[in-house]
Design an enzyme around this catalytic site. Structure first.
Site, PDB file in Angstrom:
ATOM      1  N   ASP A   1       0.835  -1.205   0.000  1.00 27.93           N
ATOM      2  CA  ASP A   1       0.000   0.000   0.000  1.00 27.93           C
ATOM      3  C   ASP A   1       0.871   1.256   0.000  1.00 27.93           C
ATOM      4  O   ASP A   1       1.991   1.247   0.511  1.00 27.93           O
ATOM      5  CB  ASP A   1      -0.902  -0.029   1.250  1.00 27.93           C
ATOM      6  CG  ASP A   1      -2.053   0.956   1.149  1.00 27.93           C
ATOM      7  OD1 ASP A   1      -2.309   1.480   0.047  1.00 27.93           O
ATOM      8  OD2 ASP A   1      -2.695   1.203   2.182  1.00 27.93           O
TER       9      ASP A   1
ATOM     10  N   ASN B   1     -10.803  -2.896  -5.797  1.00 32.07           N
ATOM     11  CA  ASN B   1     -10.044  -1.900  -6.565  1.00 32.07           C
ATOM     12  C   ASN B   1     -10.706  -1.500  -7.892  1.00 32.07           C
ATOM     13  O   ASN B   1     -10.328  -0.499  -8.500  1.00 32.07           O
ATOM     14  CB  ASN B   1      -8.609  -2.386  -6.832  1.00 32.07           C
ATOM     15  CG  ASN B   1      -7.721  -2.328  -5.604  1.00 32.07           C
ATOM     16  OD1 ASN B   1      -6.778  -3.099  -5.470  1.00 32.07           O
ATOM     17  ND2 ASN B   1      -8.009  -1.397  -4.683  1.00 32.07           N
TER      18      ASN B   1
HETATM   19  C1  FPP Z   1      -2.111   0.209  -3.186  1.00 28.98           C
HETATM   20  O1  FPP Z   1      -1.603   1.513  -3.192  1.00 28.98           O
HETATM   21  C2  FPP Z   1      -1.599  -0.517  -4.309  1.00 28.98           C
HETATM   22  C3  FPP Z   1      -2.332  -1.094  -5.298  1.00 28.98           C
HETATM   23  C4  FPP Z   1      -3.801  -1.039  -5.363  1.00 28.98           C
HETATM   24  C5  FPP Z   1      -1.694  -1.769  -6.411  1.00 28.98           C
HETATM   25  C6  FPP Z   1      -0.531  -2.634  -6.058  1.00 28.98           C
HETATM   26  C7  FPP Z   1       0.278  -2.759  -7.240  1.00 28.98           C
HETATM   27  C8  FPP Z   1       1.617  -2.699  -7.277  1.00 28.98           C
HETATM   28  C9  FPP Z   1       2.504  -2.623  -6.125  1.00 28.98           C
HETATM   29  C10 FPP Z   1       2.290  -2.656  -8.556  1.00 28.98           C
HETATM   30  C11 FPP Z   1       2.459  -3.823  -9.338  1.00 28.98           C
HETATM   31  C12 FPP Z   1       2.362  -5.174  -8.777  1.00 28.98           C
HETATM   32  C13 FPP Z   1       2.778  -6.217  -9.481  1.00 28.98           C
HETATM   33  C14 FPP Z   1       2.604  -7.590  -8.995  1.00 28.98           C
HETATM   34  C15 FPP Z   1       3.456  -6.021 -10.751  1.00 28.98           C
HETATM   35  P1  FPP Z   1      -2.634   2.710  -3.265  1.00 28.98           P
HETATM   36  O2  FPP Z   1      -2.822   3.068  -4.674  1.00 28.98           O
HETATM   37  O3  FPP Z   1      -3.889   2.347  -2.549  1.00 28.98           O
HETATM   38  O4  FPP Z   1      -1.874   3.825  -2.503  1.00 28.98           O
HETATM   39  P2  FPP Z   1      -2.520   4.987  -1.626  1.00 28.98           P
HETATM   40  O5  FPP Z   1      -3.178   4.327  -0.447  1.00 28.98           O
HETATM   41  O6  FPP Z   1      -1.342   5.810  -1.239  1.00 28.98           O
HETATM   42  O7  FPP Z   1      -3.476   5.707  -2.502  1.00 28.98           O
END
Ligand code: FPP
Length: 252
Positions: A30, A78
């Site tokens: 996250d 998501n």
């Molecule tokens: C949460 O951060 C992250 C995600 C919803 C996506 C996770 C994906 C990756 C780490 C990239 C790629 C993964 C692979 C396996 C290639 P957020 O967007 O919720 O962050 P925030 O809480 O700061 O908004």
């Protein structure tokens, strides 16, 4: 590691030697969005930085004695994000798989995906199948990527399969116990996670591995995922080794 001393043993300087590190680490990655926003960049910039981190963390697992690594890439919730972000993430997953396929295979990593594939696009599904097939003979790090995954959704899908087996006479309801349901979960071939890490300062499990984490230890850390390093992973694995896990029993 049959017969070997665990790599974490005695690794912590003046700290007491670790008894045993986690065999299965699960990570809620996250903080990509906030990492990007802090740099005045679009959220997808953070997801790309987050994807680059995945390689470093996968590669540090053998040295830490972590055999199973499970990462939460995209949840059933998501889809509620903007169309631009969802499309960007799907394209990132396709790119990640294509780009990392050979390196993962050569590093003896076995990749599995968990989650409901039905809603994913055909091109992504084909790449996921290809990566799973290409790495299925590998016995090194067992990497599981949760994609369109939700713990409640997984339990619901498992229950549906179980109910079908009952209805069709393959399973006697009297035989259903707590060993039965996990055999229907997406994770049926994996051990339960020992340690669940969530980055970015939120202390929630957000529908991740609900059944499987009943006895896991949790680490909620402030680091945003794109800043999470193998050193921090080692520190968390090390401190896990000094915890006293009793699984509901008393200390003898
Ligand atoms: C949460 O951060 C992250 C995600 C919803 C996506 C996770 C994906 C990756 C780490 C990239 C790629 C993964 C692979 C396996 C290639 P957020 O967007 O919720 O962050 P925030 O809480 O700061 O908004």
């Amino acid at each position: 590691m049959p017969g070997d001393v665990h790599p974490l043993e005695g690794a912590a300087g003046t700290e007491p030697a670790a008894r045993s590190g986690p065999r299965h680490v699960a990570i809620i990655m996250d903080g990509n969005g906030r990492w990007a926003q802090a740099r005045g960049r679009p959220r997808l910039f953070g997801h790309h930085a987050g994807a680059r981190r995945v390689r470093e963390i996968v590669e540090c697992c053998p040295g830490l004695g972590v055999k199973y690594l499970t990462i939460f890439a995209f949840s059933t919730e998501n889809w509620k994000r903007t169309q631009t972000e969802v499309a960007g993430l799907m394209s990132l997953f396709r790119r990640y798989i294509s780009k990392e396929m050979n390196a993962l295979a050569e590093r003896n990593v076995r990749v599995r995906f968990i989650g409901d594939r039905v809603r994913l696009d055909e091109k992504l599904k084909a790449l996921m199948d290809k990566l799973e097939r290409k790495t299925e003979g590998n016995d090194g790090t067992q990497l599981t990527i949760a994609l369109n995954y939700g713990g409640r959704d997984e339990v619901a899908r498992a229950t549906k399969r179980l109910a079908r087996d009952v209805a069709e006479g393959r399973l006697n309801p009297e035989d259903v116990d707590q060993e039965t349901l996990p055999r229907y979960l997406d994770t049926h071939v994996l051990p339960d996670p020992d340690l669940v890490i969530r980055t970015s300062g939120e202390a929630r499990i957000s529908n991740f591995l609900l059944w499987q984490s009943a006895y896991a230890e949790y680490e909620f850390i402030d680091t945003l995922w794109p800043d999470f390093t193998s050193e921090e992973m080692a520190r968390l694995c090390n401190s896990f080794g000094r915890r006293d896990r009793r699984f509901g029993a008393i200390k003898t």
